[in-house]
Motif scaffolding. Structure first.
Motif, PDB file in Angstrom:
ATOM      1  N   ILE A  91     -16.890  -4.463 -13.391  1.00 60.72           N
ATOM      2  CA  ILE A  91     -16.740  -3.099 -13.674  1.00 60.72           C
ATOM      3  C   ILE A  91     -15.485  -2.335 -13.034  1.00 60.72           C
ATOM      4  O   ILE A  91     -15.509  -2.277 -12.017  1.00 60.72           O
ATOM      5  CB  ILE A  91     -17.897  -2.238 -13.338  1.00 60.72           C
ATOM      6  N   TYR A  92     -14.528  -1.933 -13.864  1.00 58.91           N
ATOM      7  CA  TYR A  92     -13.284  -1.442 -13.346  1.00 58.91           C
ATOM      8  C   TYR A  92     -13.564   0.030 -13.051  1.00 58.91           C
ATOM      9  O   TYR A  92     -14.093   0.709 -13.773  1.00 58.91           O
ATOM     10  CB  TYR A  92     -12.127  -1.682 -14.423  1.00 58.91           C
ATOM     11  N   SER A  93     -12.962   0.354 -11.842  1.00 55.37           N
ATOM     12  CA  SER A  93     -13.207   1.830 -11.498  1.00 55.37           C
ATOM     13  C   SER A  93     -12.068   2.420 -10.873  1.00 55.37           C
ATOM     14  O   SER A  93     -11.198   1.899 -10.431  1.00 55.37           O
ATOM     15  CB  SER A  93     -14.457   1.552 -10.110  1.00 55.37           C
ATOM     16  N   THR A  94     -11.870   3.897 -11.058  1.00 59.08           N
ATOM     17  CA  THR A  94     -10.803   4.627 -10.399  1.00 59.08           C
ATOM     18  C   THR A  94     -11.325   5.576  -9.468  1.00 59.08           C
ATOM     19  O   THR A  94     -12.289   6.240  -9.801  1.00 59.08           O
ATOM     20  CB  THR A  94     -10.078   5.455 -11.601  1.00 59.08           C
ATOM     21  N   ALA A  95     -11.213   5.267  -8.206  1.00 62.77           N
ATOM     22  CA  ALA A  95     -11.734   5.974  -7.187  1.00 62.77           C
ATOM     23  C   ALA A  95     -10.671   7.071  -6.593  1.00 62.77           C
ATOM     24  O   ALA A  95      -9.274   6.722  -6.574  1.00 62.77           O
ATOM     25  CB  ALA A  95     -11.961   5.304  -5.969  1.00 62.77           C
TER      26      ALA A  95
END
Length: 217
Positions: free
Chosen positions: A58-62
Motif C-alpha cells: 500500500i503506497y502512502s504519502t506521509a
C-alpha cells in the motif's frame, strides 16, 4: 500549527503519542484500506506506518512538519531516501522511498499540485493534536486534497475532558458530524491506552481510549 509545543515534545526521549510499531488499529483493520489507491498520512511524526503499509503493498504519502521527527524516522530506520526540494511550498522537502514518500512540510502549505489527490486517509494523530480553533481549518484543507467519495479513517481520543485538557484533545462523534455533515460516520473499533505509557498512568484517568472511525464522504 503549535510548532513550539510539538517541537518541545520531540526533545524528549520518550513521547506517549509515539508507537514503536505500526499503529495497532491500522494493523487490525488493514483490509479496510484499498491497496490500489495511495493513502494519505497527515502529521505522521516518526510513525512506522509508512513502512508497514509498504510491506503490505500500500503506497502512502506521509506529511510531518517537524524536522526532528523526520530526521529520527530516517536515522532510526537506517534509510537512504531520494530527496527533492520544493521552493514554492515554503521549502518543503519530499523524501522518496521504495513504496512510500515522506514530506517535511507544513500540512497547510501542500496542495494537490505537489502531492496529488487522495481517495483514502489514515489520520492517527492529526486532528487530536490540534486545538479547537484550528480543527475546522485542518478539515477544510484535508477535504481540498480528497476525491469526492473518499474514505477517512480517523483515530480520535475519548476521555473525561475534566480530567485532562490535551493535547491529544478529546474529540466526540458529534464534532465529526459537524465537520462532515453529509458523510457516513461509523465507529469501527476502540483501544484503551491506560497502560500504554507511564505518562498516561501518571494522570490517573478513568478512561483513555483511542477510537477508530470510518468516515465515508
Amino acid at each position: 500549527m503549535d510548532f513550539e509545543f510539538w517541537d518541545n515534545c520531540w526533545h524528549r526521549d520518550s513521547q506517549p503519542f509515539h508507537v514503536f510499531d505500526a499503529h495497532p488499529l491500522l494493523r487490525k483493520h488493514l483490509t479496510t484500506i484499498n491497496p490500489k489507491e495511495k493513502l494519505l498520512l497527515p502529521l505522521s511524526g516518526k510513525s512506522l506506518d509508512p513502512i508497514f503499509l509498504a510491506e503490505n503493498q500500500i503506497y502512502s504519502t506521509a506529511i510531518e512538519f517537524n524536522p526532528k521527527a523526520v530526521k529520527a524516522f530516517i536515522q532510526e530506520n537506517e534509510l537512504t531516501p531520494e530527496q527533492i526540494n520544493y521552493q514554492n511550498t515554503s521549502e518543503a522537502i519530499q523524501y522518496q522511498f521504495a513504496g512510500y514518500e515522506v514530506w517535511l512540510a507544513d500540512f497547510f502549505d501542500l496542495t494537490t499540485n505537489e502531492i496529488g489527490e487522495f481517495s483514502q486517509v489514515f489520520d492517527r494523530a492529526a486532528l487530536v493534536a490540534l486545538p479547537e480553533e484550528m480543527r475546522a481549518q485542518y478539515i477544510q484543507h484535508l477535504k481540498s486534497l480528497l476525491k469526492p467519495e473518499a474514505n477517512i479513517f480517523m483515530v480520535t481520543m475519548d476521555y473525561d475532558p475534566e480530567q485532562m485538557g490535551g493535547p491529544p484533545f478529546y474529540i466526540k462523534k458529534d464534532e465529526l458530524k459537524e465537520f462532515f455533515p453529509t458523510a457516513s460516520i461509523e465507529e469501527l473499533d476502540r483501544n484503551s491506552l491506560l497502560t500504554n505509557h507511564p505518562r498516561w498512568q501518571e494522570l490517573n484517568l478513568s478512561k483513555l481510549d483511542e477510537v477508530l472511525y470510518q468516515i465515508k464522504l
